[in-house]
Design a protein around this motif. Structure first.
Motif, mmCIF file in Angstrom:
data_model
loop_
_atom_site.group_PDB
_atom_site.id
_atom_site.type_symbol
_atom_site.label_atom_id
_atom_site.label_comp_id
_atom_site.label_asym_id
_atom_site.label_seq_id
_atom_site.Cartn_x
_atom_site.Cartn_y
_atom_site.Cartn_z
ATOM 1 N N GLY A 1 0.778 -1.232 0.000
ATOM 2 C CA GLY A 1 0.000 0.000 0.000
ATOM 3 C C GLY A 1 0.808 1.278 0.000
ATOM 4 O O GLY A 1 0.264 2.362 0.193
ATOM 5 N N ARG A 2 2.111 1.190 -0.244
ATOM 6 C CA ARG A 2 2.979 2.371 -0.170
ATOM 7 C C ARG A 2 3.589 2.675 -1.540
ATOM 8 O O ARG A 2 3.594 1.831 -2.441
ATOM 9 N N THR A 3 4.117 3.896 -1.676
ATOM 10 C CA THR A 3 4.820 4.295 -2.890
ATOM 11 C C THR A 3 6.308 4.031 -2.684
ATOM 12 O O THR A 3 6.906 4.522 -1.724
ATOM 13 N N VAL A 4 6.881 3.260 -3.588
ATOM 14 C CA VAL A 4 8.270 2.819 -3.446
ATOM 15 C C VAL A 4 9.098 3.363 -4.614
ATOM 16 O O VAL A 4 8.699 3.242 -5.781
ATOM 17 N N LEU A 5 10.234 3.953 -4.313
ATOM 18 C CA LEU A 5 11.209 4.383 -5.316
ATOM 19 C C LEU A 5 12.449 3.515 -5.173
ATOM 20 O O LEU A 5 13.016 3.414 -4.084
ATOM 21 N N GLU A 6 12.867 2.909 -6.276
ATOM 22 C CA GLU A 6 14.102 2.137 -6.263
ATOM 23 C C GLU A 6 15.176 2.903 -7.032
ATOM 24 O O GLU A 6 14.973 3.289 -8.188
ATOM 25 N N LEU A 7 16.319 3.123 -6.386
ATOM 26 C CA LEU A 7 17.463 3.765 -7.024
ATOM 27 C C LEU A 7 18.351 2.702 -7.659
ATOM 28 O O LEU A 7 18.627 1.667 -7.040
ATOM 29 N N GLY A 8 18.824 2.956 -8.867
ATOM 30 C CA GLY A 8 19.718 2.005 -9.525
ATOM 31 C C GLY A 8 19.076 0.649 -9.704
ATOM 32 O O GLY A 8 19.627 -0.375 -9.298
ATOM 33 N N SER A 9 17.925 0.608 -10.348
ATOM 34 C CA SER A 9 17.139 -0.635 -10.462
ATOM 35 C C SER A 9 17.822 -1.719 -11.281
ATOM 36 O O SER A 9 17.482 -2.895 -11.148
ATOM 37 N N GLY A 10 18.762 -1.338 -12.162
ATOM 38 C CA GLY A 10 19.438 -2.347 -12.976
ATOM 39 C C GLY A 10 18.452 -3.079 -13.872
ATOM 40 O O GLY A 10 17.602 -2.474 -14.524
ATOM 41 N N VAL A 11 18.528 -4.401 -13.897
ATOM 42 C CA VAL A 11 17.626 -5.189 -14.756
ATOM 43 C C VAL A 11 16.277 -5.461 -14.100
ATOM 44 O O VAL A 11 15.379 -6.008 -14.728
ATOM 45 N N GLY A 12 16.122 -5.096 -12.802
ATOM 46 C CA GLY A 12 14.781 -5.072 -12.230
ATOM 47 C C GLY A 12 14.361 -6.166 -11.280
ATOM 48 O O GLY A 12 13.198 -6.204 -10.861
ATOM 49 N N LEU A 13 15.262 -7.063 -10.877
ATOM 50 C CA LEU A 13 14.850 -8.218 -10.059
ATOM 51 C C LEU A 13 14.146 -7.812 -8.764
ATOM 52 O O LEU A 13 13.040 -8.278 -8.468
ATOM 53 N N THR A 14 14.764 -6.936 -7.977
ATOM 54 C CA THR A 14 14.188 -6.578 -6.680
ATOM 55 C C THR A 14 12.821 -5.918 -6.840
ATOM 56 O O THR A 14 11.844 -6.306 -6.183
ATOM 57 N N GLY A 15 12.736 -4.936 -7.720
ATOM 58 C CA GLY A 15 11.489 -4.210 -7.906
ATOM 59 C C GLY A 15 10.363 -5.077 -8.432
ATOM 60 O O GLY A 15 9.217 -4.968 -7.976
ATOM 61 N N ILE A 16 10.666 -5.919 -9.391
ATOM 62 C CA ILE A 16 9.632 -6.786 -9.957
ATOM 63 C C ILE A 16 9.135 -7.773 -8.900
ATOM 64 O O ILE A 16 7.926 -8.041 -8.804
ATOM 65 N N PHE B 1 5.054 1.790 -7.686
ATOM 66 C CA PHE B 1 6.481 1.455 -7.662
ATOM 67 C C PHE B 1 7.156 2.187 -8.812
ATOM 68 O O PHE B 1 6.739 2.086 -9.971
ATOM 69 N N VAL B 2 8.226 2.938 -8.469
ATOM 70 C CA VAL B 2 8.993 3.678 -9.469
ATOM 71 C C VAL B 2 10.386 3.065 -9.575
ATOM 72 O O VAL B 2 11.187 3.132 -8.639
ATOM 73 N N PHE B 3 10.649 2.424 -10.708
ATOM 74 C CA PHE B 3 11.992 1.936 -11.022
ATOM 75 C C PHE B 3 12.791 3.121 -11.559
ATOM 76 O O PHE B 3 12.248 3.967 -12.280
ATOM 77 N N SER B 4 14.092 3.166 -11.258
ATOM 78 C CA SER B 4 14.891 4.263 -11.810
ATOM 79 C C SER B 4 16.324 3.828 -12.067
ATOM 80 O O SER B 4 16.854 2.923 -11.413
ATOM 81 N N ASP B 5 16.926 4.488 -13.038
ATOM 82 C CA ASP B 5 18.347 4.317 -13.344
ATOM 83 C C ASP B 5 18.735 5.509 -14.200
ATOM 84 O O ASP B 5 17.879 6.333 -14.556
ATOM 85 N N ASN C 1 12.258 -5.648 -19.310
ATOM 86 C CA ASN C 1 12.026 -6.658 -18.274
ATOM 87 C C ASN C 1 10.748 -6.392 -17.485
ATOM 88 O O ASN C 1 10.027 -7.324 -17.115
ATOM 89 N N VAL C 2 10.467 -5.129 -17.230
ATOM 90 C CA VAL C 2 9.220 -4.779 -16.539
ATOM 91 C C VAL C 2 8.022 -5.242 -17.372
ATOM 92 O O VAL C 2 7.082 -5.859 -16.865
ATOM 93 N N GLN C 3 8.094 -4.968 -18.670
ATOM 94 C CA GLN C 3 7.004 -5.377 -19.562
ATOM 95 C C GLN C 3 6.947 -6.896 -19.700
ATOM 96 O O GLN C 3 5.851 -7.491 -19.722
ATOM 97 N N LEU C 4 8.111 -7.516 -19.758
ATOM 98 C CA LEU C 4 8.199 -8.972 -19.883
ATOM 99 C C LEU C 4 7.469 -9.677 -18.737
ATOM 100 O O LEU C 4 6.890 -10.751 -18.910
ATOM 101 N N ASN C 5 7.473 -9.040 -17.578
ATOM 102 C CA ASN C 5 6.858 -9.629 -16.391
ATOM 103 C C ASN C 5 5.461 -9.083 -16.106
ATOM 104 O O ASN C 5 4.963 -9.162 -14.982
ATOM 105 N N GLY C 6 4.825 -8.548 -17.155
ATOM 106 C CA GLY C 6 3.434 -8.144 -17.052
ATOM 107 C C GLY C 6 3.189 -6.896 -16.247
ATOM 108 O O GLY C 6 2.090 -6.692 -15.723
ATOM 109 N N LEU C 7 4.203 -6.017 -16.136
ATOM 110 C CA LEU C 7 4.064 -4.799 -15.336
ATOM 111 C C LEU C 7 4.209 -3.550 -16.205
ATOM 112 O O LEU C 7 4.776 -2.554 -15.803
ATOM 113 N N SER C 8 3.695 -3.632 -17.422
ATOM 114 C CA SER C 8 3.861 -2.548 -18.388
ATOM 115 C C SER C 8 3.342 -1.219 -17.870
ATOM 116 O O SER C 8 2.265 -1.129 -17.271
#
Length: 323
Positions: free
Chosen positions: A157-172, A183-187, A199-206
């Motif tokens: 239920g929270r807004t999450v910002l990830e710094l240096g998301s890379g290929v996205g494992l943690t965020g996804i 959830f905001v991925f960033s790099d 990768n975000v789209q690949l995992n259905g999070l477009s």
């Protein structure tokens, strides 16, 4: 399989599958079980079961691993099969398939979640490519994902910002399992951002189909309070971002800005490869009035990876007047 029950055999098969799709070191696989089974049964039945859960599994067809890795894995199976039973046609057919394939610069890795879900990522075969290390998954990202699975309430239920998301494992993983509100991925590296979006789209999070997920370019040296305020993060996370003294300076400046303009919860996870660089990071945090608490382990071992190097997760905090 007389020396182990069926439940034990299923656990071993699962270990093979999880390790295979994450492209773990081949030496870490439970090969001794295969050898003992061959000694006892003189049958290739279990090897065929392993094959069906790895190279012949539909997931491997859809998201193929590195050609070299599959070839080496099959060679390990063949070496043991040849010493214990008659040739298995399916095994040699699978080897023939990869022997005729060309190795690419990219391959898929798939990380099997405890829920039964899967996170599949397109990663670079080389650790460093196109001037960045952000095109592969690193240990601290896996550790932070495991910690998140153990502490879903931090993100729900929270807004999450990830710094240096890379290929996205943690965020996804967090998006799949922890139900964040946004959830905001960033790099900041163009190639990394492109791979991250794929990768975000690949995992259905477009981003096109969900208002809860965004992928943004975020230059740590230029991020403003206004930009960070627009994101409105309740939680900021980062994994394996403390690796270079020049990067550390920019990171500390950004973290200072984040903590100055909000009551954000900030979690930084690091593999301590260079103690001097990591110590400098903590010292620079202290110099700008940022304190930290080490969040102790252990975490559930959801993913296979080397745990030899020290991995530390810290929570940052400060009093407004200190910054």
């Amino acid at each position: 399989m007389a020396y182990v029950d069926q439940a034990g055999a299923r656990e071993i098969l699962k270990e093979f599958q999880v390790s295979f799709f994450a492209m773990s070191r081949l030496a870490s696989f439970p090969w001794n079980f295969v050898e003992k089974d061959l000694q006892n049964s003189r049958s290739s039945e279990f090897i065929l079961d392993v094959l069906k859960q790895t190279c012949l599994h539909p997931l491997c067809r859809k998201f193929p691993l590195s050609v070299k890795y599959r070839r080496l894995f099959l060679s390990e199976l063949i070496r043991r099969e040849a010493a214990g039973c008659d040739p298995l046609d399916e095994l040699y057919d699978a080897l023939g398939e990869v022997l005729g394939a060309e190795e690419a610069n990219e391959c898929y890795k798939s990380y099997l979640l405890p829920s039964g879900d899967v996170v599949s990522l397109l990663e670079n075969v080389a650790v460093i490519s196109e001037g960045t290390t952000g095109l592969v998954t690193w240990e601290a990202a896996l550790y932070l994902a495991e910690w998140a699975l153990d502490h879903e309430q931090v993100f729900t239920g929270r807004t999450v910002l990830e710094l240096g998301s890379g290929v996205g494992l943690t965020g996804i993983t967090i998006c799949r399992c922890c139900s964040p509100n946004k959830f905001v991925f960033s790099d900041c590296h163009a190639t990394v951002l492109q791979k991250l979006r794929e990768n975000v789209q690949l995992n259905g999070l477009s981003e096109q189909t969900s208002s809860t997920v965004r992928v943004e370019e975020l230059d740590w040296t230029a991020a403003t309070e206004e930009k960070l305020g627009q994101i409105g993060a309740d939680v900021v996370i980062a994994a394996d971002v403390v690796y270079d003294p020049d990067v550390v300076r920019s990171l500390v400046k950004l973290l200072s800005t984040i903590l100055r303009c909000s009551t954000t919860e900030v979690l930084i996870c690091s593999t301590v490869r260079n103690p001097e660089t990591y110590s400098s990071f903590k010292q620079q945090l202290g110099n700008v009035g940022i304190s930290h608490d080490v969040i102790p382990g252990p975490v559930s071992h959801a993913f296979p990876y080397s745990r030899i190097s020290a991995i530390e997760l810290i929570k940052l905090y400060t009093r407004p007047e200190q910054i």
